[in-house]
Design a protein around this motif. Structure first.
Motif, PDB file in Angstrom:
ATOM      1  N   LEU A 324     -22.143  22.202 -49.536  1.00 31.58           N
ATOM      2  CA  LEU A 324     -21.160  21.578 -50.060  1.00 31.58           C
ATOM      3  C   LEU A 324     -21.708  19.892 -51.477  1.00 31.58           C
ATOM      4  O   LEU A 324     -21.331  20.024 -52.595  1.00 31.58           O
ATOM      5  N   GLN A 325     -23.398  20.141 -50.548  1.00 26.24           N
ATOM      6  CA  GLN A 325     -23.714  19.708 -51.923  1.00 26.24           C
ATOM      7  C   GLN A 325     -24.789  20.800 -53.005  1.00 26.24           C
ATOM      8  O   GLN A 325     -24.417  20.062 -54.326  1.00 26.24           O
ATOM      9  N   HIS A 326     -24.561  22.070 -52.335  1.00 29.55           N
ATOM     10  CA  HIS A 326     -24.522  23.405 -53.816  1.00 29.55           C
ATOM     11  C   HIS A 326     -23.052  23.023 -55.154  1.00 29.55           C
ATOM     12  O   HIS A 326     -23.605  23.036 -55.733  1.00 29.55           O
ATOM     13  N   THR A 327     -21.885  23.084 -53.840  1.00 31.33           N
ATOM     14  CA  THR A 327     -20.580  22.418 -54.705  1.00 31.33           C
ATOM     15  C   THR A 327     -20.170  21.442 -55.821  1.00 31.33           C
ATOM     16  O   THR A 327     -20.244  21.506 -56.886  1.00 31.33           O
ATOM     17  N   LYS A 328     -21.569  20.490 -54.871  1.00 29.49           N
ATOM     18  CA  LYS A 328     -21.561  19.259 -55.556  1.00 29.49           C
ATOM     19  C   LYS A 328     -21.936  19.267 -56.698  1.00 29.49           C
ATOM     20  O   LYS A 328     -21.856  18.491 -57.375  1.00 29.49           O
ATOM     21  N   LEU A 329     -23.865  18.973 -56.309  1.00 37.33           N
ATOM     22  CA  LEU A 329     -24.168  19.353 -57.825  1.00 37.33           C
ATOM     23  C   LEU A 329     -24.210  20.453 -58.641  1.00 37.33           C
ATOM     24  O   LEU A 329     -24.175  20.111 -59.666  1.00 37.33           O
ATOM     25  N   ALA A 330     -23.564  21.800 -58.033  1.00 38.21           N
ATOM     26  CA  ALA A 330     -23.175  22.359 -59.375  1.00 38.21           C
ATOM     27  C   ALA A 330     -21.756  21.664 -60.260  1.00 38.21           C
ATOM     28  O   ALA A 330     -21.442  22.276 -61.940  1.00 38.21           O
ATOM     29  N   ALA A 331     -21.013  21.197 -59.673  1.00 41.55           N
ATOM     30  CA  ALA A 331     -19.689  20.238 -60.070  1.00 41.55           C
ATOM     31  C   ALA A 331     -19.792  19.421 -61.312  1.00 41.55           C
ATOM     32  O   ALA A 331     -19.338  19.403 -62.644  1.00 41.55           O
ATOM     33  N   LEU A 332     -21.339  18.505 -60.760  1.00 37.92           N
ATOM     34  CA  LEU A 332     -21.484  17.358 -61.565  1.00 37.92           C
ATOM     35  C   LEU A 332     -22.468  17.809 -62.933  1.00 37.92           C
ATOM     36  O   LEU A 332     -22.140  17.770 -63.736  1.00 37.92           O
ATOM     37  N   ALA A 333     -23.379  19.628 -62.599  1.00 39.43           N
ATOM     38  CA  ALA A 333     -24.036  19.617 -63.613  1.00 39.43           C
ATOM     39  C   ALA A 333     -22.852  20.087 -64.567  1.00 39.43           C
ATOM     40  O   ALA A 333     -22.995  19.890 -65.975  1.00 39.43           O
ATOM     41  N   ALA A 334     -21.160  21.237 -64.089  1.00 43.60           N
ATOM     42  CA  ALA A 334     -20.776  21.418 -64.806  1.00 43.60           C
ATOM     43  C   ALA A 334     -20.023  19.922 -66.253  1.00 43.60           C
ATOM     44  O   ALA A 334     -19.095  20.203 -67.411  1.00 43.60           O
TER      45      ALA A 334
END
Length: 463
Positions: A324-334
């Motif tokens: 979920l950190q990958h999910t969170k950071l990818a969403a932030l970068a988007a």
């Protein structure tokens, strides 16, 4: 998609600490959901603009009928329909459709992909309780209604299936076979007919949250993901005993997420909307109870975690923390770019044997920092010596791995101002974790592990 958004610095700092309160998480979710709805609209526009050889008039007419059904269902129950449209695995499907429609030449799988739009619209109407009739198409012996279940049909060529919903009952008819009757209530779909395969769901993580589908049916759960390239095993279909084993592990996840702090449970409840089971990776014993494990996420499938069955509830919880950190950071970068580094794979990452691009390094450091924090909290609260030793070992390894790559992230001149805030917070968390160090032996073994990984990486990659 939408332009970069200027996030309040306090929210960036929360996310940089691998945390994020309700406001920050809601912002990420809302942006991802907006992107999904724009993607769906772009799909319809692309179909209208596609040459007749790519999207013949009869297919375009059907797409418009499906869209009209979606709109009618949304008027009946907007929340129910959004559950279907925003289902994580609808993302890979929509991306694949859009690619097929804009490729400029016929793509063999496009017909089946567009057939799935009818199933998506039907699932939305079922969720909304909107009576309808329509013709759907099964492929490869299965008609999947996203997040609800699937009808098993005869194998071979595509099979037309007539669907009708009335009074909470779904009737599915195919030629030369008795109809299948499915009861649709409270967001579920159940039938005594063995040809109907319901999606198995795991209980909500906390009151008021939705159940989490353990989806081994959706045809798009790994489409285009390149599982093997990312070290993941293949998707699998579960039998009853395997579902029960997943459910047993899941039953212990909620209290173990709380061990990592209230933010860990909050982010799982906000971000996790689907688990895709993978087969056990090579090296797993027949019982499936060994340490071998693999997991991953997909940027286009926001809210889904792909995972082989974790050996214990503790490893299930840590898998969710990690992914979920990958999910969170990818969403932030988007939402707002964090760096402008190129995509060349040249960096050492102690958790991988191959060179990584800067973005992959960033993602890995972020997720391993959260794991280091999680396992430290676990170790400090553990009552049993064996649990404490395991947690300290995991913490020491993860923190040492992060320490090996933080200088590369911090030294980048291509970080945006937002990326700099995130990296600075990561560095602060890394140092804070040092206030409660693991036993000296664990630290020494972790340091030796990273040194050895670096030597092997250099030998393998010639640098």
């Amino acid at each position: 998609m939408s332009p970069a958004v200027r996030l309040p610095e306090r929210l960036l700092r929360e996310l940089g600490r691998t945390e994020g309160g309700d406001e920050a998480l809601a912002l990420l979710v809302r942006d991802q959901h907006t992107r999904r709805l724009v993607l769906l609209r772009a799909l319809l526009d692309a179909a209208a603009a596609a040459p007749a050889a790519v999207c013949p008039p009869r297919l375009l007419d059907r797409l418009h009928r499906d869209w009209a059904l979606l709109e009618a269902a949304e008027r009946a129950d907007r929340t129910a329909v959004r559950t279907v449209l925003l289902y994580p695995l609808a993302g890979p499907w929509a991306q694949r459709c859009l690619h097929g429609l804009t490729a400029g030449e016929p793509v063999p799988e496009l017909r089946a992909d567009l057939d799935h739009f009818s199933a998506l619209a039907a699932a939305a109407a079922i969720r909304a309780g909107l009576p309808f009739t329509g013709r759907l198409t099964a492929h490869d012996g299965l008609l999947v209604l996203p997040a609800l279940g699937a009808l098993r049909t005869r194998p071979g060529p595509p099979v037309p299936v007539d669907a009708a919903l009335a009074g909470g009952w779904l009737t599915l008819r195919q030629e030369y076979a008795e109809p299948v009757i499915v009861r649709t209530r409270d967001g579920g779909a159940r039938s005594d007919d063995p040809r109907w395969l319901p999606v198995f769901t795991l209980p909500p993580l906390r009151p008021g949250a939705a159940p989490v589908p353990l989806d081994d049916l959706d045809p798009y759960r790994t489409a285009g993901s390149g599982l093997e390239r990312h070290g993941l095993s293949a998707v699998t279909s579960l039998d009853d005993s395997e579902r029960k084993a997943w459910a047993r592990s899941w039953s212990g996840v909620e209290p173990l997420l709380r061990v990592g702090g209230p933010h860990r449970l909050a982010e799982a409840a906000a971000l996790l909307h689907c688990v895709v089971p993978l087969s056990a990776p090579p090296g797993s014993p027949p019982t499936g109870e060994g340490a071998a494990h693999c997991s991953g996420t997909r940027r286009e499938a926001f809210g889904a975690v792909l995972s082989s069955q974790p050996a214990t509830a503790a490893f299930f919880a840590s898998t969710l923390v990690h992914e979920l950190q990958h999910t969170k950071l990818a969403a932030l970068a988007a939402l707002t770019p964090l760096h402008h580094e190129d995509a060349a794979a040249r960096h050492f990452a102690p958790w991988r044997s191959d060179p990584r691009p800067f973005d992959g390094l960033f993602q890995g450091a972020y997720s391993h920092l959260a794991l280091a924090d999680y396992w430290q909290r676990f170790a400090l609260g553990a009552q049993r010596l064996a649990h404490r030793d395991l947690a300290w070992a995991e913490h020491a390894r993860c923190r040492e791995q992060v320490g090996a790559v933080l200088p590369v992230l911090a030294g980048s001149g291509a970080l945006t101002s937002e990326g700099r805030v995130v990296v600075n917070e990561m560095i602060a968390v890394y140092h804070r974790l040092g206030d409660s160090p693991p036993p000296a032996g664990q630290r020494a073994r972790a340091a030796a592990y990273v040194r050895t990984a670096r030597v092997i990486w250099r030998q393998r990659n010639g640098t």
